[in-house]
Design a protein around this motif. Structure first.
Motif: not given
Lengths: 287, 444
Positions: A175-177, B148-152, A284-285, A2-3, A202, B144, A180, A198-199, B154-155, A287, B213, B197, A194-195
């Protein structure tokens, strides 16, 4: 990913990063173009050609721009093909250690529990011995050869990645994602790919960049001590070949390859530091 | 509670079905101490909670932070495994009644055991596997609190919203993109947002993505864990309206978790008020707002800014929520209750808690030897401290109710014995149609 454009833009804003990148490009260019810059030695281009008719000639001599060593090795050839040797060394060692370290760290961090406990105690044992001493001991036991230096460095350097990766994953998987993704019903393996991965990757990328430099430095040290085959076009070997002549005023055989090691390590360290500043998750967040 | 005019809604699930039944749910977290990590106690985050959610119904789960509502939500979502009891999904009314009658039997026969076992395997969330589990995963989704925290990060939005469809093999390729566009349209976003994003959106928009979602698999139940508390007030209203519209269109059931009663006032059909892991009061929304039976509910109403008029003389909450590792005896709210009586469960810990607030005295306390939670010897550094405690316990400084409950107060040199009347945990009692409260007072 990304970016990418933004990332490159930010990297180019920092002068020290640009300096690092310049060194890296020059050195890599030299490594890649080595067969075009000099006539490859036969049968093995990684062996130093010997000109027994021109022993220890100073820089500027005809046919030997940077002079020769006291066994007739052309310093320019050693400098150029030494870059190729260094590239080979660092790419192989970094690839091996990143794969092993990331795998071990991922299993420990993602699975947790007993497996984590066992793997991390093994990592602690490795970390308790200083890098250079440990690599030296392994290389010495295995016997002097360039392949054994690669092996020794790989054995020593993977633990850092395991540590970094585990710490990252333990943090990221909260993390909540990730929750999710579980709620959606995705499998743990795909959640990891996927989750989580990649996170978390770095800091590993940053460490790998720094290690591209460090490994050449440690590798050259091992070669200097004599743990590499003699006669190979490698900076450490070359420095070692030239050191006997330094007191007699024949500075060139050691200085040029030594300078190359310095520039290589400096280039990757400057670039790695710049990369770390930009990829820092805290900045990072925003930007 | 199905309202009138309900028939306009598309038929989702059968009408005689409960989407979700929570039965005697408990979630305990071990407290470990020392080098060997020995378990020295448990934090009972959720401790014996039961309620139902019917199709298309909204149940508001309300309580202060730390009352266990989020833990309960995670259990319902299948994200953490309950220690006790269970979460049952997709029961028909008849099956639910059978389940309740089986659960109420204390000593089950072998055939009853196996019947319960079968029910568990088919409907209990932590026992499900195979098709039952997949059906539950499709039908129970979560939005949730932290968008912000509940969406990846990088996707892309397309991958985030399309992911459930991909996981359950509902769509792929261009068909997937079209389905994602439809979903985005339902939450007020559009095609132009597909390839962005999460960090490129505002908080409210991100929450819309989360909702899209959650809706992708057309679930029967959506758990909303404080979905608006991280948002600005104006955006809050928009999201609440969106959730309400989506519920009308899709006949969704919501479990709406929040600390703010006023948020769920217009959304919820029923409200469950939790306090330190237990249900304090539960009932239809109007009843909870008009005739609350539990002083804790009243206090929550009083501390909620836009709850009006008839609650003026209610006392707002004071003090901190008690440690769920050591929940108070009797009624768990008695330590903060303005109308506590002598039978509310006064105990030794109340004396200790009270001492903690008194400058100087707590430092002279050397030890507490408990015969029971209601009966203990408190030993002090010197006789003066013991005597002064005894004197204060007899004085006006402590609540009248606590003084009345104190059965014995003996001073023996540097030790003081305090003994209160033992009281059982206060159980939920019926206060009206579908209205229960756990309070010793009956003010109906």
């Amino acid at each position: 990913m990304r970016r990418v454009g933004e990332l490159i833009g930010a990297l180019l804003k920092n002068p020290t990063t640009v300096a690092g990148l310049t060194f890296i490009i020059l050195l890599l260019g030299m490594a890649i173009l080595a067969p075009l810059l000099t006539e490859p030695n036969t049968p093995d281009a990684y062996q130093m050609p010997r000109d027994w008719g021109a022993i220890a000639v100073p820089p500027g001599s005809p046919g030997h721009i940077l002079g020769t060593t006291n066994v007739g090795g052309d310093v320019l050839y050693g400098v150029i093909w030494g870059a190729r040797t260094s590239l080979r060394l660092s790419v192989i060692v970094v690839s091996l250690t990143v794969v092993v370290g990331v795998t071990v760290g991922s299993i420990a961090g993602f699975r947790g529990g007993r497996i984590d406990e066992i793997l991390m105690r093994i990592v602690d044992v490795f970390l308790s011995i200083p890098e250079l001493i440990f690599a030296l001991a392994i290389a010495a036991v295995l016997g002097p050869s360039f392949r054994n230096i690669i092996l020794a460095l790989a054995v020593v350097f993977w633990v850092k990645y395991a540590r970094i990766m585990r710490a990252q994953i333990i943090h990221v998987k909260e993390n909540e994602y990730v929750d999710a993704a579980r709620v959606i019903g995705d499998s743990p393996w795909r959640i990891y790919l996927k989750d989580v991965l990649p996170n978390s990757i770095t800091p590993v990328v940053v460490q790998a960049t720094l290690d591209m430099g460090n490994i050449v430095l440690v590798g050259a040290t091992l070669s200097f001590i004599g743990l590499s085959e003699a006669g190979i076009a490698e900076w450490g070997v070359l420095v070692s070949e030239g050191q006997a002549g330094i007191s007699a005023g024949r500075w060139w055989a050691s200085t040029f390859p030594g300078l190359m090691v310095f520039l290589w390590a400096l280039g990757f360290n400057l670039f790695g530091d710049g990369l770390r500043d930009i990829l820092d998750p805290r900045t990072e967040s925003s930007r | 509670m199905t309202a009138a005019g309900d028939t306009a809604r598309p038929p989702r699930g059968s009408r005689d079905e409960v989407v979700l039944a929570v039965r005697d749910l408990g979630k305990y977290f071990p407290i470990r101490e020392g080098a060997l990590q020995k378990v020295v106690g448990h934090i009972k985050a959720v401790d014996g909670v039961s309620f139902d959610i019917a199709p298309g119904q909204t149940v508001g789960l309300v309580g202060e932070s730390g009352c266990g509502k989020t833990t309960l939500g995670r259990c319902v979502a299948g994200l953490s495994e309950p220690t006790n009891g269970g979460v049952y999904f997709g029961l028909e009314t008849a099956t639910k009644e059978r389940l309740d009658s089986l659960l109420s039997v204390t000593e089950r026969t072998a055939s009853q055991e196996s019947e319960l076992e079968q029910l568990d395997n088919r409907h209990r969330v932590d026992r499900m596997n195979g098709d039952a589990w997949r059906r539950y995963r499709r039908n129970c989704q979560v939005v949730f609190q932290e968008s912000f925290a509940s969406l990846n990060p990088r996707q892309l939005v397309k991958d985030i919203v399309g992911r459930p469809l991909r996981v359950h093999r509902e769509a792929s390729g261009s068909q997937l993109t079209e389905r994602v566009v439809e979903l985005l349209a339902q939450v007020g976003l559009g095609r132009q947002h597909l390839y962005r994003f999460p960090h490129q959106f505002s908080g409210g928009q991100r929450q819309r993505i989360s909702i899209a979602r959650a809706l992708a698999l057309d679930p029967e139940l959506v758990i909303l864990d404080e979905p608006t508390s991280a948002l600005d007030v104006s955006v809050q209203a928009q999201i609440l309206n969106l959730l309400h519209e989506l519920q009308q269109e899709r006949h969704l059931a919501y479990l709406f978790i929040t600390h703010d009663l006023s948020v769920v006032r217009h959304m919820a059909d029923r409200i469950v008020v939790m306090y330190v892991g237990r249900v304090a009061e539960a009932g239809p929304t109007e009843v909870i707002f008009d005739r609350p039976q539990h002083p804790y509910t009243e206090a929550l109403l009083a501390s909620s800014p836009d709850v009006d008029a008839h609650t003026v003389d209610l006392q707002a909450l004071e003090g901190a929520i008690p440690d769920p590792a050591l929940p108070p005896q009797g009624c768990r709210f008695h330590t903060r209750c303005a109308v506590a009586t002598p039978t509310c469960g006064w105990e030794v810990d109340d004396v200790v808690r009270w001492l903690e607030d008194v400058e100087g005295t707590f430092d002279t306390l050397r030890g507490v030897t408990r015969m029971s939670p209601f009966d203990a010897w408190l030993s002090f550094e010197d006789e003066a401290a013991a005597a002064s405690l005894a004197a204060t316990l007899r004085s006006e400084a402590i609540p009248q109710a606590m003084r009345t409950a104190l059965e014995e107060l003996t001073v023996d040199a540097r030790r003081v014995r305090v003994r209160f009347t033992p009281v059982d945990e206060v159980q939920l009692t019926v206060r009206g149609s579908e209205h229960v409260a756990a309070c010793v007072l009956d003010r109906a």
